[in-house]
Design an enzyme around this catalytic site. Structure first.
Site, mmCIF file in Angstrom:
data_model
loop_
_atom_site.group_PDB
_atom_site.id
_atom_site.type_symbol
_atom_site.label_atom_id
_atom_site.label_comp_id
_atom_site.label_asym_id
_atom_site.label_seq_id
_atom_site.Cartn_x
_atom_site.Cartn_y
_atom_site.Cartn_z
ATOM 1 N N ILE A 532 -6.621 0.187 -2.311
ATOM 2 C CA ILE A 532 -7.815 -0.871 -2.299
ATOM 3 C C ILE A 532 -8.781 -0.717 -1.021
ATOM 4 O O ILE A 532 -9.849 -1.075 -1.228
ATOM 5 C CB ILE A 532 -6.869 -1.946 -2.416
ATOM 6 N N THR A 613 -3.258 -3.577 3.731
ATOM 7 C CA THR A 613 -2.071 -3.074 3.683
ATOM 8 C C THR A 613 -1.028 -4.053 2.830
ATOM 9 O O THR A 613 -1.576 -4.992 2.276
ATOM 10 C CB THR A 613 -1.184 -3.044 4.997
ATOM 11 N N LYS A 637 0.064 -9.831 0.033
ATOM 12 C CA LYS A 637 1.129 -11.078 -0.467
ATOM 13 C C LYS A 637 2.027 -11.302 0.470
ATOM 14 O O LYS A 637 2.885 -12.439 0.830
ATOM 15 C CB LYS A 637 1.928 -10.801 -1.645
ATOM 16 N N VAL A 667 -3.178 -12.737 -5.911
ATOM 17 C CA VAL A 667 -2.779 -13.068 -7.097
ATOM 18 C C VAL A 667 -3.807 -12.913 -8.471
ATOM 19 O O VAL A 667 -4.931 -13.279 -8.132
ATOM 20 C CB VAL A 667 -2.355 -14.798 -7.271
ATOM 21 N N ALA A 669 -5.401 -10.173 -8.886
ATOM 22 C CA ALA A 669 -6.643 -9.374 -8.190
ATOM 23 C C ALA A 669 -7.683 -10.056 -8.057
ATOM 24 O O ALA A 669 -8.096 -11.083 -7.311
ATOM 25 C CB ALA A 669 -6.668 -8.287 -9.037
ATOM 26 N N LEU A 671 -9.339 -11.737 -10.195
ATOM 27 C CA LEU A 671 -9.638 -13.176 -11.045
ATOM 28 C C LEU A 671 -9.380 -14.275 -10.177
ATOM 29 O O LEU A 671 -8.837 -14.498 -9.124
ATOM 30 C CB LEU A 671 -8.372 -13.322 -11.959
ATOM 31 N N GLU A 725 3.738 1.305 -10.268
ATOM 32 C CA GLU A 725 4.175 2.046 -8.657
ATOM 33 C C GLU A 725 4.679 3.146 -9.058
ATOM 34 O O GLU A 725 5.320 3.588 -10.048
ATOM 35 C CB GLU A 725 4.976 1.003 -8.096
ATOM 36 N N ASP A 736 7.589 -8.719 -7.346
ATOM 37 C CA ASP A 736 6.108 -8.740 -7.032
ATOM 38 C C ASP A 736 5.618 -10.016 -7.828
ATOM 39 O O ASP A 736 4.930 -10.625 -7.236
ATOM 40 C CB ASP A 736 5.308 -7.761 -7.536
ATOM 41 N N LYS A 740 4.139 -13.703 -6.332
ATOM 42 C CA LYS A 740 3.057 -14.420 -6.705
ATOM 43 C C LYS A 740 3.315 -15.987 -7.223
ATOM 44 O O LYS A 740 2.630 -16.694 -7.044
ATOM 45 C CB LYS A 740 2.433 -13.771 -8.049
#
Ligand code: ADP
Ligand code: ASP
Ligand code: MG
Length: 880
Positions: A532, A613, A637, A667, A669, A671, A725, A736, A740
């Site tokens: 990213i 990170t 997060k 949350v 990405a 959006l 992943e 994950d 969120k």
């Protein structure tokens, strides 16, 4: 007074003009005693436009080559008559002060220091002069040096130098530079005379380390001097003068500008040109603000305010003498003759004032360091006449210089700034003056706040134009700078704020960029150039030019750090080459040093750290960074889904400061999920429920888990396509998604910890402990049956399986589970790896508000981070 003669020097007595005849007559006596009777025939002194005055600062005459250059400029100026004021060669005045300091501290090294002074001038003269000129200069120089040696010896014995002694010693730099320069001009075949301005300039000392010129007496002496030295070109010493009693003195540090201005007034000259080493007066000290711009025109008032508040390009006293005759001052760069410089003159009222543009209202900024603030406070001061008088009477008694005053209109407090070195004496004087009032409680305290600086914004009409001070304070607040005191003069020319010295440069840069560049400049530090992070850097690389050109946003990446290496740069990393630079110039990563570099060591007022990170140890530093005024943007997060107390502390801090913390990409990405939720909350909507498919991976898996396909086959396919992943259990476990859910729940005000969220893991119990991802993938088909059954049941009921997270704001709970949805439900329509989130609220009760789109992948996540950076820029003042 003890007057002991030693080497012919009077200790404790000052060298007086009359006496100087005996002691120093041959040293500096190109002219006869100015007090002697006037000669019968006099050459009248022509005055007016035929004269132009030049002043060359120390750097202009710093080396022999530069002196030669100055001589050429003088010769090439086609004015009819010229008077040239010259400073000592650069550093010489400091060297001379150091001689005195050493001698009075009984440090014998004054002798070798004096040798260095001799050597410097000897070498310069030998480079430039020859024959008789050289011989006569060297003989004067040796003579001066041997006298100075005697004088310093006397100071050494006495362990003390009076002010007049010091002034006499330190003024020699100008005597020598003026003589050398005039010989160089003469050597070119151009006639000129040098003037020892102690014969002409008469000044009265005041008690505030300043002198006031006696114009009438100086005029008289100038006429007398000129009648004996009628010249078209005069090379005059800057800095030095005499008292009415003919005692040598100086115009105090940096006083040569003032000398030139007085000369300008005495000759009623056409113009005074001050030659220095910068292109003119900048909108802020160019050593502190790299983006400062040259001001082409300044009014006398503006120039005075700038110089008074610390712009040392011009001595503050320079303005008054020339203003009287409307003589323009032009500041020019001797090293860049093509630059037109800054003209200081009387500006027509509408030149500045009529335009309401911020840029024309605020001309520049200047700062003064090493100040202390004194605050005299008490309810007994209100309405008592004479309190201010008493306060400033006490301050005057100790000879302290008050730089600014501010009094609250309630009269409960008077506060003022004085130089740090004078504050103890001031505080003592006030304590004793007000001891009765303090005892009686009419004055509650006399407080001293050390280590302060003044920042002044200067410009005609600025103080009376609405919005200017608001903008100034807004820029300071956004840079997280605390203002200790404010003064806005009725003069309308300046607004002055007192701040902590350590904040001063940052404050200067913040206000300067807000007003002057009207550009939002942000220093960025990127932590974690992984998938990213590196995608974000590439997006930034491609967009930076457009942002700069079209939106006035200057994003400067000052550092990039991975877990092992980091690359730092003071003026911004060249983004097209960031990968190579990190490889070639990378150093061992050190987060402490990294943050210090990005935030501290540059010319940009705003700093943002972008944490790309997934590290909770990086996230645990956010609080400390926000406290320092560093903005944070992250898709990580860990902070918002970590321990609740830390999260609450972070949010509370963020709410009460002007420092921003944006985490849209945590949350969905790119959006707009967090911002939609915040928008609903801020406008008073009540959240009832948030339900959504938050995992792009699981969205993909369940959208493709159709027909006759086995669950393990679809998982394998997703893994192959890099949608999961490296270990698909990290997705299937649901942690994950739970993070969120926690982030959204907390945003809604629910005080939940991660382990308050029940999570249905899709990793079959027996496989949770499998050693490797490969083993897991091999064994997964054994469990396909269970999942196939789930799907068939759903299909039989006209439904599909979807893995969702739910925030139930009504019951203050959250959960993550595999659910069934009717075939016509929006969640059933999902394709690819899209996310979909439904907000059910008081306003959106019948039909939830739905946000849907790609919610995973480096491009969209980095895009979300980028969007936060632009949001930050607009919060910091970039045009929208
Ligand atoms: P000189 O020896 O020629 O008199 P000074 O050192 O006294 O030179 O003044 C010039 C210096 O003033 C510049 O080199 C610059 O660093 C500093 N300076 C501070 N503020 C300003 C400003 N606003 N504009 C221009 N120069 C400034
Ligand atoms: N040489 C003196 C000083 O350095 C005066 C000047 O250069 O303006 O203070
Ligand atoms: Mg100067």
């Amino acid at each position: 007074m003890v007057c002991k003669m030693d080497h012919g020097i009077a200790i404790g007595c000052v060298p007086v003009w009359g006496k100087r005849q005996s002691c120093y007559a041959q040293l500096y006596a190109p002219v006869a005693d100015p007090l002697q009777k006037e000669p019968e025939e006099r050459t009248p002194l022509p005055k007016g436009n035929m004269w132009s005055i030049h002043k060359f600062g120390g750097t202009c005459v710093g080396t022999s080559q530069r002196i030669q250059n100055v001589a050429n400029i003088i010769i090439n100026d086609d004015s009819d008559r010229k008077l040239v004021v010259v400073s000592a060669m650069s550093k010489v005045t400091d060297m001379m002060y150091d001689l005195i300091y050493k001698a009075q501290s009984r440090d014998e090294s004054y002798l070798s220091a004096l040798d260095a002074v001799l050597e410097k001038h000897k070498l310069t003269a030998m480079n430039l002069l020859d024959g008789n000129d050289l011989a006569s200069f060297l003989s004067r120089l040796h003579h001066d040096i041997s006298n100075l040696k005697a004088m310093l010896h006397a100071i050494y014995i006495a362990g003390h130098a009076t002010e007049s002694f010091s002034d006499f010693v330190v003024g020699h730099g100008e005597l020598w530079s003026a003589q050398i320069l005039s010989s160089v001009v003469r050597k070119q075949g151009v006639e000129c005379n040098w003037m020892d301005t102690r014969d002409v300039l008469i000044v009265n000392p005041t008690n505030s380390n300043q002198v006031d010129p006696d114009i009438l007496e100086s005029e008289r002496r100038l006429e007398s001097w000129f009648s004996k030295n009628p010249s078209r070109i005069i090379i005059a010493t800057g800095f030095i003068a005499s008292t009415p009693q003919n005692i040598p003195t100086t115009l105090k540090r940096d006083g040569s500008d003032f000398s030139a201005a007085i000369m300008g007034a005495l000759f009623m000259a056409r113009q005074v040109t001050i030659w220095t080493d910068v292109d003119g007066v900048y909108s802020a000290d160019p050593r502190k603000v790299s983006k400062a711009v040259i001001l082409r025109k300044l009014s006398y008032q503006e120039a005075w305010e700038m110089s008074y508040f610390g712009a040392n390009v011009l001595h503050p006293r320079t303005i008054i003498p020339v203003m009287r005759y409307d003589i323009p001052i032009v500041i020019r760069n001797i090293f860049n003759l093509s630059a037109p410089g800054t003209t200081i003159c009387r500006l027509p009222a509408d030149e500045n004032g009529d335009s309401k543009q911020l840029k024309s209202l605020v001309k520049g900024f200047a700062t003064i360091d090493n100040l202390a603030l004194v605050n005299v406070e008490g309810t007994g001061m209100a309405g008592v006449p004479g309190t201010a008088d008493d306060i400033f009477g006490a301050v005057k008694d100790v000879g302290a210089n008050v730089i600014m005053i501010s009094q609250a209109s309630s009269e409960h407090s008077v506060c003022f700034a004085v130089p740090e070195k004078e504050v103890n004496a001031v505080a003592e004087a006030l304590q004793s003056r007000f001891c009765q009032a303090l005892d009686a409680g009419r004055i509650s305290q006399i407080e001293v706040i050390h280590n302060c600086s003044i920042l002044a914004a200067v410009g005609q009409k600025m103080a009376s134009t609405p919005g200017v001070s608001a903008t100034l304070f807004n820029a300071l607040a956004k840079a997280n700078i605390n203002v200790r005191a404010i003064a806005q003069g009725c003069s309308e020319y300046n607004i002055t704020v007192v701040l902590k010295q350590e904040d001063c440069i940052r404050a200067l840069r913040a206000v300067h960029s807000r007003f002057y560049l009207s550009k939002t400049t942000i220093a960025m530090g990127i932590i974690g150039p992984g998938l990213i992070g590196s995608t974000f850097l590439d997006q930034l690389r491609d967009q930076a030019g457009v942002l700069k050109e079209e939106f006035n946003i200057d994003l400067c990446v000052m550092g990039i750090t991975g877990s092992r290496t980091m690359v730092l740069n003071d003026s911004g990393i060249d983004l097209p080459r960031w990968r190579e630079l990190k490889k070639e110039k990378g150093e061992v990563a050190n987060l402490e040093k990294f943050v210090q570099h990005v935030h501290g060591n540059h010319f940009i007022p705003n700093t943002v750290l972008v944490d790309c990170t997934e590290d909770s140890s990086v996230a645990s530093r956010y609080y400390e960074w926000l406290c320092k005024g560093i903005h944070i943007i992250t898709p990580n997060k860990k902070a918002n889904s970590g321990p609740l107390d830390q999260y609450l502390k972070l949010r509370a801090l963020q709410r009460q400061s002007y420092t921003h913390y944006f985490y849209e990409a945590t949350v969905g990405a790119g959006l707009p999920i967090i911002s939609t939720l915040q928008g609903l909350l801020e406008t008073g909507d009540k959240i009832l429920r948030i339900e959504g498919i938050f995992s792009g991976t699981l969205s993909y898996i369940f959208s493709n888990f159709i027909g006759t396909r086995a669950f393990s086959e679809v998982v394998g396919e997703a893994k192959e396509a890099d949608y999961t992943e490296p270990d698909p259990r990290d997705d299937l476990s649901g942690t994950d998604v739970a993070r969120k859910v926690i982030i959204l729940a907390r945003e809604c005000g629910l005080k939940l910890e991660l382990d308050n969220i029940p999570v249905q893991s899709l990793v079959p119990e027996p496989l949770r402990a499998s050693a490797t991802a490969e083993e897991f993938m091999q064994q997964l088909p054994q469990f396909d049956q269970d999942m196939a059954k789930n799907r068939q049941d759903a299909e039989a009921a006209g439904e599909v399986l979807r893995y969702v997270g739910v925030v139930d704001a009504v019951n203050k709970t959250g959960l993550v589970e595999l659910r069934r949805y009717k075939n016509d439900h929006p969640f059933a329509q999902l394709s690819g790896s899209d996310n979909i989130i439904a907000f059910t609220t008081s306003r959106y009760k019948q039909q939830p508000l739905i946000v849907r789109g790609p919610g995973a992948g480096a491009q969209v996540t980095a895009g979300g981070v980028f969007n936060d950076v632009l949001r930050l820029a607009s919060y910091l003042g970039a045009p929208s």
